[in-house]
Design a protein around this motif. Structure first.
Motif, PDB file in Angstrom:
ATOM      1  N   ALA A  47      34.413  32.964   3.165  1.00 19.99           N
ATOM      2  CA  ALA A  47      35.358  33.269   2.084  1.00 19.99           C
ATOM      3  C   ALA A  47      35.101  32.389   0.870  1.00 19.99           C
ATOM      4  O   ALA A  47      35.026  32.881  -0.269  1.00 19.99           O
ATOM      5  CB  ALA A  47      36.775  33.070   2.589  1.00 19.99           C
ATOM      6  N   PHE A  48      34.923  31.082   1.085  1.00 22.01           N
ATOM      7  CA  PHE A  48      34.791  30.197  -0.069  1.00 22.01           C
ATOM      8  C   PHE A  48      33.428  30.302  -0.740  1.00 22.01           C
ATOM      9  O   PHE A  48      33.273  29.879  -1.878  1.00 22.01           O
ATOM     10  CB  PHE A  48      35.158  28.748   0.272  1.00 22.01           C
TER      11      PHE A  48
ATOM     12  N   GLU B 102      38.130  23.696  10.347  1.00 22.06           N
ATOM     13  CA  GLU B 102      37.899  25.062  10.839  1.00 22.06           C
ATOM     14  C   GLU B 102      38.389  25.192  12.284  1.00 22.06           C
ATOM     15  O   GLU B 102      38.923  26.230  12.667  1.00 22.06           O
ATOM     16  CB  GLU B 102      36.408  25.405  10.734  1.00 22.06           C
ATOM     17  N   TYR B 103      38.206  24.131  13.054  1.00 25.76           N
ATOM     18  CA  TYR B 103      38.692  24.159  14.443  1.00 25.76           C
ATOM     19  C   TYR B 103      40.223  24.261  14.459  1.00 25.76           C
ATOM     20  O   TYR B 103      40.795  25.095  15.166  1.00 25.76           O
ATOM     21  CB  TYR B 103      38.228  22.900  15.198  1.00 25.76           C
TER      22      TYR B 103
ATOM     23  N   GLU C 242      35.676  27.859  16.069  1.00 25.24           N
ATOM     24  CA  GLU C 242      35.747  26.810  17.106  1.00 25.24           C
ATOM     25  C   GLU C 242      34.540  25.895  17.063  1.00 25.24           C
ATOM     26  O   GLU C 242      34.520  24.866  17.724  1.00 25.24           O
ATOM     27  CB  GLU C 242      35.902  27.452  18.483  1.00 25.24           C
TER      28      GLU C 242
ATOM     29  N   LYS D  54      44.322  34.973  -0.872  1.00 23.86           N
ATOM     30  CA  LYS D  54      43.034  35.656  -0.833  1.00 23.86           C
ATOM     31  C   LYS D  54      42.265  35.308   0.433  1.00 23.86           C
ATOM     32  O   LYS D  54      42.727  34.509   1.251  1.00 23.86           O
ATOM     33  CB  LYS D  54      42.230  35.379  -2.093  1.00 23.86           C
ATOM     34  N   GLU D  55      41.077  35.888   0.581  1.00 21.73           N
ATOM     35  CA  GLU D  55      40.289  35.678   1.785  1.00 21.73           C
ATOM     36  C   GLU D  55      40.067  34.173   1.999  1.00 21.73           C
ATOM     37  O   GLU D  55      39.760  33.441   1.059  1.00 21.73           O
ATOM     38  CB  GLU D  55      38.948  36.406   1.660  1.00 21.73           C
ATOM     39  N   GLY D  56      40.235  33.705   3.224  1.00 20.64           N
ATOM     40  CA  GLY D  56      40.143  32.270   3.515  1.00 20.64           C
ATOM     41  C   GLY D  56      41.519  31.649   3.717  1.00 20.64           C
ATOM     42  O   GLY D  56      41.648  30.595   4.318  1.00 20.64           O
TER      43      GLY D  56
ATOM     44  N   THR E 279      41.469  27.525   2.600  1.00 16.29           N
ATOM     45  CA  THR E 279      40.251  28.325   2.430  1.00 16.29           C
ATOM     46  C   THR E 279      39.488  28.414   3.753  1.00 16.29           C
ATOM     47  O   THR E 279      38.399  28.966   3.798  1.00 16.29           O
ATOM     48  CB  THR E 279      39.309  27.701   1.371  1.00 16.29           C
TER      49      THR E 279
ATOM     50  N   ASN F 201      35.261  18.731  19.228  1.00 15.78           N
ATOM     51  CA  ASN F 201      35.209  20.157  18.890  1.00 15.78           C
ATOM     52  C   ASN F 201      34.679  20.440  17.491  1.00 15.78           C
ATOM     53  O   ASN F 201      34.799  21.560  17.010  1.00 15.78           O
ATOM     54  CB  ASN F 201      36.580  20.828  19.046  1.00 15.78           C
ATOM     55  N   SER F 202      34.138  19.443  16.820  1.00 15.46           N
ATOM     56  CA  SER F 202      33.564  19.676  15.491  1.00 15.46           C
ATOM     57  C   SER F 202      32.043  19.624  15.575  1.00 15.46           C
ATOM     58  O   SER F 202      31.480  18.878  16.373  1.00 15.46           O
ATOM     59  CB  SER F 202      34.042  18.619  14.504  1.00 15.46           C
ATOM     60  N   ALA F 203      31.414  20.411  14.707  1.00 20.64           N
ATOM     61  CA  ALA F 203      29.953  20.487  14.733  1.00 20.64           C
ATOM     62  C   ALA F 203      29.339  19.161  14.294  1.00 20.64           C
ATOM     63  O   ALA F 203      29.746  18.593  13.287  1.00 20.64           O
ATOM     64  CB  ALA F 203      29.488  21.612  13.821  1.00 20.64           C
TER      65      ALA F 203
ATOM     66  N   ASN G  61      41.431  18.065 -10.182  1.00 23.63           N
ATOM     67  CA  ASN G  61      40.776  18.026  -8.874  1.00 23.63           C
ATOM     68  C   ASN G  61      40.244  19.389  -8.424  1.00 23.63           C
ATOM     69  O   ASN G  61      40.104  19.632  -7.227  1.00 23.63           O
ATOM     70  CB  ASN G  61      41.742  17.471  -7.814  1.00 23.63           C
TER      71      ASN G  61
ATOM     72  N   GLU H 167      44.404  18.191  -0.052  1.00 21.86           N
ATOM     73  CA  GLU H 167      43.314  18.747   0.758  1.00 21.86           C
ATOM     74  C   GLU H 167      43.281  18.084   2.131  1.00 21.86           C
ATOM     75  O   GLU H 167      43.999  17.134   2.393  1.00 21.86           O
ATOM     76  CB  GLU H 167      41.963  18.529   0.057  1.00 21.86           C
TER      77      GLU H 167
ATOM     78  N   TYR I 112      29.243  21.177   2.184  1.00 21.27           N
ATOM     79  CA  TYR I 112      30.616  20.699   2.309  1.00 21.27           C
ATOM     80  C   TYR I 112      30.793  19.680   3.428  1.00 21.27           C
ATOM     81  O   TYR I 112      31.799  18.987   3.466  1.00 21.27           O
ATOM     82  CB  TYR I 112      31.601  21.867   2.441  1.00 21.27           C
ATOM     83  N   LEU I 113      29.833  19.602   4.342  1.00 22.18           N
ATOM     84  CA  LEU I 113      29.892  18.564   5.385  1.00 22.18           C
ATOM     85  C   LEU I 113      28.900  17.461   5.039  1.00 22.18           C
ATOM     86  O   LEU I 113      27.831  17.731   4.501  1.00 22.18           O
ATOM     87  CB  LEU I 113      29.517  19.164   6.742  1.00 22.18           C
TER      88      LEU I 113
ATOM     89  N   LYS J  71      28.631  21.166  19.099  1.00 19.85           N
ATOM     90  CA  LYS J  71      29.869  20.411  18.862  1.00 19.85           C
ATOM     91  C   LYS J  71      29.879  19.112  19.659  1.00 19.85           C
ATOM     92  O   LYS J  71      29.195  18.991  20.673  1.00 19.85           O
ATOM     93  CB  LYS J  71      31.074  21.243  19.325  1.00 19.85           C
TER      94      LYS J  71
ATOM     95  N   GLY K  27      32.954  24.795  13.998  1.00 18.75           N
ATOM     96  CA  GLY K  27      32.664  24.284  12.658  1.00 18.75           C
ATOM     97  C   GLY K  27      33.189  22.880  12.459  1.00 18.75           C
ATOM     98  O   GLY K  27      33.068  22.019  13.333  1.00 18.75           O
ATOM     99  N   SER K  28      33.806  22.641  11.299  1.00 21.80           N
ATOM    100  CA  SER K  28      34.363  21.328  11.002  1.00 21.80           C
ATOM    101  C   SER K  28      35.708  21.176  11.710  1.00 21.80           C
ATOM    102  O   SER K  28      36.253  22.137  12.265  1.00 21.80           O
ATOM    103  CB  SER K  28      34.566  21.181   9.492  1.00 21.80           C
TER     104      SER K  28
ATOM    105  N   ASN L  20      25.535  25.897  15.943  1.00 21.37           N
ATOM    106  CA  ASN L  20      26.271  24.633  15.877  1.00 21.37           C
ATOM    107  C   ASN L  20      26.365  24.001  17.266  1.00 21.37           C
ATOM    108  O   ASN L  20      26.626  24.701  18.254  1.00 21.37           O
ATOM    109  CB  ASN L  20      27.698  24.870  15.381  1.00 21.37           C
TER     110      ASN L  20
END
Lengths: 311, 309
Positions: free
Chosen positions: A169-170, B109-110, B103, B172-174, B97, A299-301, A92, B87, A132-133, A241, B105-106, A239
């Motif tokens: 970061a990712f 992320e929130y 505040e 690591k970062e994230g 990550t 609170n999500s985009a 995965n 996940e 990713y979204l 929300k 984003g997804s 964004n």
């Protein structure tokens, strides 16, 4: 056209996962094009198949410029594509989170190391990633703001927008970030869909790549000049929300101009259909991204808006 | 006291709540040190659930010895834990990550942004993980080499076999660890066992270590063990053993064994032919601290990690 297996990963219960490179022309390694890294990236795989088909005909007509070579790798993960699985079947892991990779490491890390090594031999790197979204975008070219990006080159695809995004970061473990860090000009082409094939958008992506290859002097090909691209930074993409969770009922679509105060979507009670809340445009702009999920989370985009550049 | 750190209303008649249990001394002076214990960022890692339970139980058993604040966050990915998914079930993204989050984003992320906000101000944080389903890990602390000077002295207290200084995914970062260290919360990651399982011996060892850490921080005045002196290793002291064939891995030694160069770690066998395809041997003297748990392997699969000693 020559076809070469650049790598394969063996497993005991299936045939090897082969990674194939289709090469056109001979000489200086000019452009490397990489398609589906995830098993559900059918649109990206389809775009590569159209591209390979077209480049084969261009080559037959002698229209690859002498001394230039193009490589297309349509898929890194055929095994997952065959079963509709997004990530690598056995563990995965996500190939596009493994770069720069390690040739002695785990399978997806080895794939990343090999593909980065092969693609880094070329002057330009072009990839068709998925976001990713879940959602649809205005088709665009994306580069990371690494200090090494060249946004004027990205405009040569003739797509409506070029986005220069600060890497998260990712993002730093993606192919294109690492190609850029290796000193290559690397571009991501986003065409809105992933799991479903959209013929029109796939055709647009193919035209964009052929336009770029023509303008870079790699092929000779006549086509529409495309758009004069607008270059956007993170600050111009904002964004929006959802203030509540519920069923997402969108009242507008991507590429639509909206004014401050317009209702972009309604959030509905999933049981009785009443409106719980509205998502309101915070300023005049153009809808660049719209979530396509049936449900919204508070609170999500849900949208990304381009702040209107002119009054 | 159980508090809700983040609350997100889900679309269909449910609210997601990330909770913490704040344990405080009966009399507060306002300058108590604060420790955060975090678990369940990966929904398939359950060792931390037992650690959080047992930690709270032991503190409650001897409340008079508590001299500082312990915040226990057992489930950062509660829906993932509910369905045993590593996940985020909402986006299929590894939550570790997404930190420090955003505040706008997804949903992940929130959540990440609100979790970091709540932990800000803690002196130390321990983020408890239990590997993946593929590898079994000896109890170990992991930290990014960037943070060694700040956190190593705390890491020794945790009673692990090993401290691994390495920018692996969990630090690591994230990652939560990286984000908290950025805002001054000295954070380290524990890895022990295998996903989807609880190894009580490993967990109890780590709980003893957390009490040692609490004592070191002035949070605990009760009895503690004398913690074990961990072996500190960097990447140059680690041998990675990856197989070059596919098949079934048959281990020839126990996890945690000390090996000599040339000792057989295991074999890759081919089911249909009944043949041994590959014999894996140790390239050095050392401690086998990671060992393949899930036996089906393919070319490149990680079989073992050996700390040279």
């Amino acid at each position: 056209m020559t076809v070469e297996e650049i790598m394969s990963v063996s497993t005991d219960y299936r045939e090897d996962n082969q990674i194939k490179a289709f090469r056109f022309g001979r000489g200086r390694k000019s452009a490397a094009i990489v398609g589906a890294m995830r098993g559900n990236e059918y649109q990206q795989l389809y775009i590569c198949s159209l591209l390979i088909h077209t480049l084969e005909r261009i080559e037959e007509r002698g229209a690859i410029v002498a001394g230039k070579e193009i490589m297309v790798i349509p898929s890194l993960n055929a095994h997952s594509a065959n079963i509709g699985k997004k990530y690598w079947g056995k563990d995965n892991s996500d190939i596009n989170r493994q770069f720069p990779g390690n040739e002695q490491g785990e399978p997806t890390s080895r794939i990343a190391a090999k593909v980065l090594s092969v693609a880094s031999e070329y002057s330009y790197g072009i990839q068709f990633p998925s976001f990713y979204l879940e959602g649809e975008f205005i088709p665009h070219v994306r580069m990371f703001a690494t200090g090494k990006e060249n946004s004027s080159l990205a405009t040569q695809f003739g797509m409506p927008y070029v986005v220069i995004a600060k890497p998260r970061a990712f993002d730093m473990s993606t192919l294109n970030y690492n190609l850029q860090m290796n000193g290559r000009n690397a571009f991501s082409i986003y065409t809105s869909t992933t799991v479903n094939i959209d013929e029109a958008l796939a055709g647009q992506a193919v035209s964009a790549v052929l336009r770029f290859l023509t303008r870079m002097g790699i092929i000779r090909y006549q086509l529409h000049p495309g758009y004069i691209a607008t270059v956007l930074g993170d600050k111009e993409l904002v964004n929006v929300k959802s203030p509540a969770s519920g069923v997402l009922h969108k009242c507008c679509h991507i590429n639509q101009e909206v004014e401050r105060g317009d209702i972009l979507a309604e959030i509905l009670n999933p049981y009785d259909g009443s409106v719980i809340s509205d998502i309101i445009a915070p300023f005049d702009g153009i809808i660049f991204f719209a979530n396509t999920e049936p449900l919204a989370f508070e609170n999500s985009a849900v949208f990304k808006l381009i702040k209107k550049l002119h009054a | 006291m159980i508090e809700t750190v983040v609350k997100v209303k889900l679309p269909v008649d449910e609210t997601l709540r990330i909770k913490k249990n704040r344990l405080t001394p009966d009399v507060m002076h306002g300058n108590e040190p604060r420790l955060a214990i975090v678990s369940g960022i990966h929904g398939d890692e359950v060792g931390g659930q037992y650690i959080c339970y047992e930690l709270i139980r032991r503190i409650k058993q001897d409340y008079a010895s508590l001299k500082g604040i312990v915040d226990v966050y057992p489930a950062i990915n509660p829906v993932g834990l509910d369905i045993a998914k590593r996940e985020s079930p909402f986006t299929d993204v590894d939550m570790n990550t997404c930190f420090p989050g955003s505040e706008g984003g997804s949903i992940d992320e929130y959540i990440a942004s609100q979790v970091v906000k709540d932990m800000e101000g803690a002196n130390v944080c321990v983020d408890v993980h239990s590997s993946s389903i593929y590898l079994k890990e000896l109890p170990q602390v992991r930290m990014n080499d960037r943070d060694v000077d700040k956190v190593l002295s705390y890491a020794y207290c945790l009673n692990t076999d090993l401290i691994w200084v390495h920018p692996s995914n969990t630090v690591k970062e994230g990652s939560l660890s990286y984000a908290l260290n950025n805002i001054g919360v000295k954070t380290m990651v524990i890895e022990a066992g295998v996903a989807l399982k609880i190894y009580h011996d490993y967990c109890n060892k780590l709980i003893d270590g957390i009490f040692c850490l609490m004592k070191n921080m002035g949070i605990w005045s009760g009895e503690t063990i004398s913690f074990k002196q961990a072996l500190v290793v960097t990447d140059s002291n680690i041998a990675y053993i990856n197989c070059e064939t596919s098949g079934i891995f048959v281990a020839e030694l126990e996890h945690g064994t000390k090996v000599n160069k040339g000792d057989v770690i295991g074999r890759i066998v081919k089911v249909i032919t009944g043949a041994v395809e590959e014999v894996l041997t140790s390239p050095c003297d050392g401690l086998v601290f990671s060992l393949r748990e899930y036996p089906l392997v393919e070319e490149g699969s990680l079989i073992a990690r050996i700390a040279k000693c």
